[in-house]
Design an enzyme around this catalytic site. Sequence first.
Site, PDB file in Angstrom:
ATOM      1  N   THR A 283       4.472  11.532   6.337  1.00 50.94           N
ATOM      2  CA  THR A 283       5.389  12.058   6.069  1.00 50.94           C
ATOM      3  C   THR A 283       6.007  12.436   4.360  1.00 50.94           C
ATOM      4  O   THR A 283       6.423  12.192   3.709  1.00 50.94           O
ATOM      5  CB  THR A 283       6.584  10.186   6.067  1.00 50.94           C
ATOM      6  OG1 THR A 283       7.032  10.494   7.671  1.00 50.94           O
ATOM      7  CG2 THR A 283       8.112  11.193   6.212  1.00 50.94           C
ATOM      8  N   ASP A 284       5.262  10.693   3.370  1.00 49.20           N
ATOM      9  CA  ASP A 284       5.230  11.197   1.906  1.00 49.20           C
ATOM     10  C   ASP A 284       3.669  12.267   1.661  1.00 49.20           C
ATOM     11  O   ASP A 284       4.021  12.573   0.733  1.00 49.20           O
ATOM     12  CB  ASP A 284       4.656   9.671   1.017  1.00 49.20           C
ATOM     13  CG  ASP A 284       5.422   8.690   1.927  1.00 49.20           C
ATOM     14  OD1 ASP A 284       6.874   9.454   2.499  1.00 49.20           O
ATOM     15  OD2 ASP A 284       5.799   7.629   1.622  1.00 49.20           O
TER      16      ASP A 284
ATOM     17  N   ASP B 137      -0.224  38.666 -31.286  1.00 54.91           N
ATOM     18  CA  ASP B 137      -0.309  40.141 -32.406  1.00 54.91           C
ATOM     19  C   ASP B 137      -0.114  41.200 -31.592  1.00 54.91           C
ATOM     20  O   ASP B 137       0.992  41.509 -30.820  1.00 54.91           O
ATOM     21  CB  ASP B 137      -1.396  40.491 -32.168  1.00 54.91           C
ATOM     22  CG  ASP B 137      -3.064  39.415 -33.261  1.00 54.91           C
ATOM     23  OD1 ASP B 137      -2.204  38.855 -33.919  1.00 54.91           O
ATOM     24  OD2 ASP B 137      -3.798  38.459 -32.467  1.00 54.91           O
TER      25      ASP B 137
ATOM     26  N   ASP C 226      -8.956  33.932 -37.088  1.00 53.37           N
ATOM     27  CA  ASP C 226      -7.786  33.521 -36.086  1.00 53.37           C
ATOM     28  C   ASP C 226      -7.649  32.047 -36.147  1.00 53.37           C
ATOM     29  O   ASP C 226      -7.514  31.766 -35.945  1.00 53.37           O
ATOM     30  CB  ASP C 226      -7.487  35.250 -34.916  1.00 53.37           C
ATOM     31  CG  ASP C 226      -6.759  36.171 -35.668  1.00 53.37           C
ATOM     32  OD1 ASP C 226      -6.655  36.119 -36.961  1.00 53.37           O
ATOM     33  OD2 ASP C 226      -6.798  36.775 -34.568  1.00 53.37           O
TER      34      ASP C 226
ATOM     35  N   ASP D 162      -7.509  37.386 -31.627  1.00 57.26           N
ATOM     36  CA  ASP D 162      -8.722  37.145 -31.389  1.00 57.26           C
ATOM     37  C   ASP D 162      -9.851  37.778 -32.102  1.00 57.26           C
ATOM     38  O   ASP D 162     -11.473  37.157 -31.706  1.00 57.26           O
ATOM     39  CB  ASP D 162      -8.518  39.370 -31.274  1.00 57.26           C
ATOM     40  CG  ASP D 162      -8.085  39.527 -32.271  1.00 57.26           C
ATOM     41  OD1 ASP D 162      -8.405  39.783 -32.825  1.00 57.26           O
ATOM     42  OD2 ASP D 162      -7.159  41.625 -31.608  1.00 57.26           O
TER      43      ASP D 162
ATOM     44  N   ASN E  55       9.531   5.696  -2.276  1.00 58.06           N
ATOM     45  CA  ASN E  55       8.850   4.219  -1.742  1.00 58.06           C
ATOM     46  C   ASN E  55      10.033   3.458  -2.408  1.00 58.06           C
ATOM     47  O   ASN E  55      10.111   1.841  -1.268  1.00 58.06           O
ATOM     48  CB  ASN E  55       7.774   4.108  -2.673  1.00 58.06           C
ATOM     49  CG  ASN E  55       6.617   4.997  -2.585  1.00 58.06           C
ATOM     50  OD1 ASN E  55       6.676   5.345  -1.444  1.00 58.06           O
ATOM     51  ND2 ASN E  55       6.206   4.987  -4.246  1.00 58.06           N
TER      52      ASN E  55
ATOM     53  N   GLU F 162      -0.428   4.709  -6.452  1.00 60.32           N
ATOM     54  CA  GLU F 162      -2.074   5.014  -6.702  1.00 60.32           C
ATOM     55  C   GLU F 162      -2.556   6.430  -6.837  1.00 60.32           C
ATOM     56  O   GLU F 162      -3.021   6.890  -7.354  1.00 60.32           O
ATOM     57  CB  GLU F 162      -2.290   4.128  -5.590  1.00 60.32           C
ATOM     58  CG  GLU F 162      -3.224   4.297  -4.573  1.00 60.32           C
ATOM     59  CD  GLU F 162      -1.796   4.548  -3.054  1.00 60.32           C
ATOM     60  OE1 GLU F 162      -1.324   3.575  -3.558  1.00 60.32           O
ATOM     61  OE2 GLU F 162      -2.138   5.068  -2.866  1.00 60.32           O
TER      62      GLU F 162
ATOM     63  N   VAL G  62       0.666  -1.201   0.313  1.00 57.26           N
ATOM     64  CA  VAL G  62       0.078  -0.058   0.510  1.00 57.26           C
ATOM     65  C   VAL G  62       1.391   1.411   0.354  1.00 57.26           C
ATOM     66  O   VAL G  62       0.360   2.453  -0.333  1.00 57.26           O
ATOM     67  CB  VAL G  62      -0.531  -0.039   0.747  1.00 57.26           C
ATOM     68  CG1 VAL G  62      -1.541   1.449   1.390  1.00 57.26           C
ATOM     69  CG2 VAL G  62      -1.967  -1.232   1.094  1.00 57.26           C
TER      70      VAL G  62
HETATM   71  P1  ATP Z   1      -2.553  43.181 -34.903  1.00 62.16           P
HETATM   72  O1  ATP Z   1      -1.517  44.260 -34.790  1.00 62.16           O
HETATM   73  O2  ATP Z   1      -3.430  42.652 -33.862  1.00 62.16           O
HETATM   74  O3  ATP Z   1      -2.467  41.661 -35.558  1.00 62.16           O
HETATM   75  P2  ATP Z   1      -3.318  45.564 -36.192  1.00 62.16           P
HETATM   76  O4  ATP Z   1      -4.499  45.957 -35.621  1.00 62.16           O
HETATM   77  O5  ATP Z   1      -1.944  45.749 -36.145  1.00 62.16           O
HETATM   78  O6  ATP Z   1      -3.544  43.795 -35.487  1.00 62.16           O
HETATM   79  P3  ATP Z   1      -5.270  45.433 -38.425  1.00 62.16           P
HETATM   80  O7  ATP Z   1      -6.318  45.230 -37.053  1.00 62.16           O
HETATM   81  O8  ATP Z   1      -5.698  43.620 -38.764  1.00 62.16           O
HETATM   82  O9  ATP Z   1      -4.088  45.309 -37.555  1.00 62.16           O
HETATM   83  O10 ATP Z   1      -5.581  46.462 -39.168  1.00 62.16           O
HETATM   84  C1  ATP Z   1      -4.549  46.179 -40.197  1.00 62.16           C
HETATM   85  C2  ATP Z   1      -4.843  47.626 -41.050  1.00 62.16           C
HETATM   86  O11 ATP Z   1      -5.757  48.166 -41.214  1.00 62.16           O
HETATM   87  C3  ATP Z   1      -4.092  48.513 -39.750  1.00 62.16           C
HETATM   88  O12 ATP Z   1      -2.763  49.050 -40.170  1.00 62.16           O
HETATM   89  C4  ATP Z   1      -5.200  49.822 -40.378  1.00 62.16           C
HETATM   90  O13 ATP Z   1      -4.199  50.903 -41.298  1.00 62.16           O
HETATM   91  C5  ATP Z   1      -6.157  50.143 -40.759  1.00 62.16           C
HETATM   92  N1  ATP Z   1      -7.732  49.359 -39.832  1.00 62.16           N
HETATM   93  C6  ATP Z   1      -7.274  49.381 -39.132  1.00 62.16           C
HETATM   94  N2  ATP Z   1      -8.610  49.727 -37.365  1.00 62.16           N
HETATM   95  C7  ATP Z   1      -9.472  50.436 -38.616  1.00 62.16           C
HETATM   96  C8  ATP Z   1     -10.620  50.352 -38.862  1.00 62.16           C
HETATM   97  N3  ATP Z   1     -10.970  50.517 -37.349  1.00 62.16           N
HETATM   98  N4  ATP Z   1     -10.693  50.786 -40.017  1.00 62.16           N
HETATM   99  C9  ATP Z   1     -10.683  51.218 -40.691  1.00 62.16           C
HETATM  100  N5  ATP Z   1      -9.027  50.830 -40.836  1.00 62.16           N
HETATM  101  C10 ATP Z   1      -8.945  50.473 -40.312  1.00 62.16           C
END
Ligand code: ATP
Length: 901
Positions: A741-742, A326, A648, A644, A710, A284, A279
């Site tokens: 102890t163990d 990202d 993705d 996000d 053991n 176990e 045991v």
């Molecule tokens: P990550 O670094 O998290 O991958 P990011 O924000 O760099 O994301 P995206 O969000 O895909 O990448 O944005 C890419 C490009 O799109 C940006 O560089 C910007 O020029 C343009 N962009 C970002 N947000 C908007 C928005 N809300 N409306 C229009 N253009 C946008």
Amino acid sequence: MNWYKLEEQEVTSSVGTNIEKGLTEKEVDKRLKKYGENKLDEGKRPSALFVFLGQFKDFMVLVLLAATFISGMLGEYIDAITIMIIVLLNGILGFVQERKAEKSLDALKELSAPQMQVLRQGEWKKVLSAHVVPGDIVKISSGDRIGADLRLLETNGLRIEESSLTGESVPVQKQQHLLNCEHAELGDQSNMAFMGTLVTQGSGIGVVVGTGMKTEMGKIAHLLQSTTTLVTPLQRRLEQLGKILIAVALVLTALVVIIGVVQGHDVYTMILSGVSLAVAAIPEGLPAIVTVALALGVQRMIKRKAIVRKLPAVETLGCASVICSDKTGTLTQNKMTVTHAWSGGKLWEITGGGYEPSGTFIQNGKKVEPTSDRKLQQLLSYGWLCNNANLLEKTVKQGMLRKQVTEYVIDGDPTEGALVVASMKAGYTKKGLDKHFSRVLEFPFDSGRKMMSVIVKDQKGRSYVITKGAPDVVLERCNKLVYGINEEALTSRRRTEVEGVIDQLAGSALRTIAIAYRPLHDKEVCKQPFEAERGLTFIGLQGMIDPPRPEVKDSIIECRQAGIKTVMITGDHKITAAAIANQLGILSKKGKVLDGQALSKMSVAELEEVVDDVDVYARVSPEHKLKIVKALQAKGHIVAMTGDGVNDAPAIKAANIGIAMGITGTDVAKEASSLILSDDNFATIKAAIKEGRNIYENIRKFIRYMMASNVGEILVMLFAMILGMPLPLVAIQILWINLVTDGLPAMALGMDQAEGDVMKRSPRSPNEGVFARGLTWKILSRGFMIGVVTLAAFWVTLQADPSDLTRAQTVAFVTLVMAQLIHVFDCRSEYSVYHRNPFENRYLVGAVFISTLLMLAVIYYPPLQTVFHTVALNGHEWLLVLAMASIPTVVLGGFQLLRKK
Ligand code: ATP
């Protein structure tokens, strides 16, 4: 109820709600009581009693109980009762551990519980899906997993994937009007959205018409119930190993019994000792204690803002060799401020930090009024029109004096928030813009297209497309640009000029956004983004800073020391990305920056060739991420990948450790992930990896401790029998050692701090066994020594007075206990007991202290002396005990250290 056949008014009045304001909190409470929480019934859990009884189902424990019962029948009451109590205590310990593990895993589930955006008392807020009630008005958008059954009231390009309900994997287009038909199947109820389905595009608003088991999903919930708990690879391996160890322990125990009987010992005593030894020696509880260590580690991770969704990830974390992160929000703060604007050959600097809407415009070093340039005004105001963010003003009390200060926060996308603030700095207001323009349609931003567009109508009834987005992408869709006070054709000379400005802004690590527009013809309708986003006129650029998170640079260095490479993946411009990567120390001297265009042209095999040299991927679309993961994995890397958005998810799933953002992440990304960062911060990934490595090391530590103990216990008995000595330990003492102890110190090892250099070693190979890096040798050699010194102490005492076996047995018992309690400190280090401060882990110090106290009670408290067959030891005997007990760890460890030096 056929909600799809009802008009909006009928729906809202029958669920008793107000579209403008939603429900009041009081009403929500009432409804929660009436309808219950919005949850599907889970399968029944095993009851506490069942879990408790489960602790005794082990075969050897049953044999021990049977043997005890027999000894009780034979009149050995004290022995029998003591053994029963020890077995019971052992069971309670196991039960408490299992419950604790379960609880912390439950807490985890709650942390990653889904939320929904609801309108309550006129304000939008996020609440747990479980607390949503019929009548709640909810907002849904791309990436959401819908948490209740809704009748839609408003839709904007809304598409929902309903395969979990209907089996149909192609997303269905949704709308808000009533259906004029006798009967519609679920798949055809286009004005409804159902619990458990997934928004793949667009957004919408709906009223909750069904929650919990009253939803369509609830009707089929019994089909979904599953009670399987996930087992980690390590647990599986240990379970297999456990089987082998059981066999070994049984064979050795049988050997002890047989040799003992042959040597003339009493058969009954030998069997009881043998069973007790079995045991004690059978590990176990190994897989169970691994679960406890994992659960405890997971709790520590929660404190560091990393939420583990899949337990196996904890192990994989320690193997990670590349983190693909990202940029925006994870490496940087995602607190954008527009600092530059360019239009028609003129460049303005805009002062002011953060989101406070005050600042000045500077041109050629001189302050200018923003109203002095019509094109600048157009650039700034259009940036706000094509925008969904709001600037909120909050009064907060700050400092010792609780002074009231105004804080500005962005409700919505920070990139868009920055454009709003820039626009306000030029004097624009939302009210003012709303008076002149009304929005007709929106094509939301998506990171594949990298643009967002709206169609607006002015007071005269003229319609325009306004597009904003990544400058290189927008420029492609333009054939004109504003220059000076005119509009002219976008010649290649002008294009080169604009591209030069983009590069210049990006070179200063600015994120750039271009604004363009197009007047629509009278009857022109645009149903798809590509119909609107063409033939545009380029208005200008806005460049914004997004400062790196201050703690990230150090985290990256720490990761590098730990043999983990950090790779930046961003949708941003190549030059912006490179500039920020440089600031953060991601881009090495020979490191490459690869952009989406180049990436698209490469096959996975081609990418594999260069993947080890690439530090930054810029202008990528989410689809590229999967390719990157695959190429890295083909190169033998264990990849952690963040994300996000909806798109993705495949890459997050394919990565060895999929990481989703807790704040900005969509439900889809979170569901695909094995780890969620509740603060979206890169430094948290590093903390999680460190914790992951530590948890694994802790598991190794207590496996080492338990098994060496053991081995010691078995060997002392085996050697004594082979040498024809009397029994050095009685059954009850063996069981005591196993329990006190163990048990306690092993648990405390599970909570040990990381050794100083965990983040200085290279990542562990996923194929590495638990016993790698010399662990088998450590267990066998130390176990052997513990056995030998115990036997030696026993022999010396017996020689002194051969008639007093109980005294010799007590010395053996105490030596064994002390040798183990000293050895436990050795197990904390990969090197030796001298490498760490023994008082660092206060749980361990506490556990050792308690174990020692209890042992002293057993040998000095007369009633316990009778029960445990012990006598009080004198000073000489203690000297012998301590000298012997320190040999395996302190003395041998010291020799080892000297030899190394
Ligand atoms: P990550 O670094 O998290 O991958 P990011 O924000 O760099 O994301 P995206 O969000 O895909 O990448 O944005 C890419 C490009 O799109 C940006 O560089 C910007 O020029 C343009 N962009 C970002 N947000 C908007 C928005 N809300 N409306 C229009 N253009 C946008």
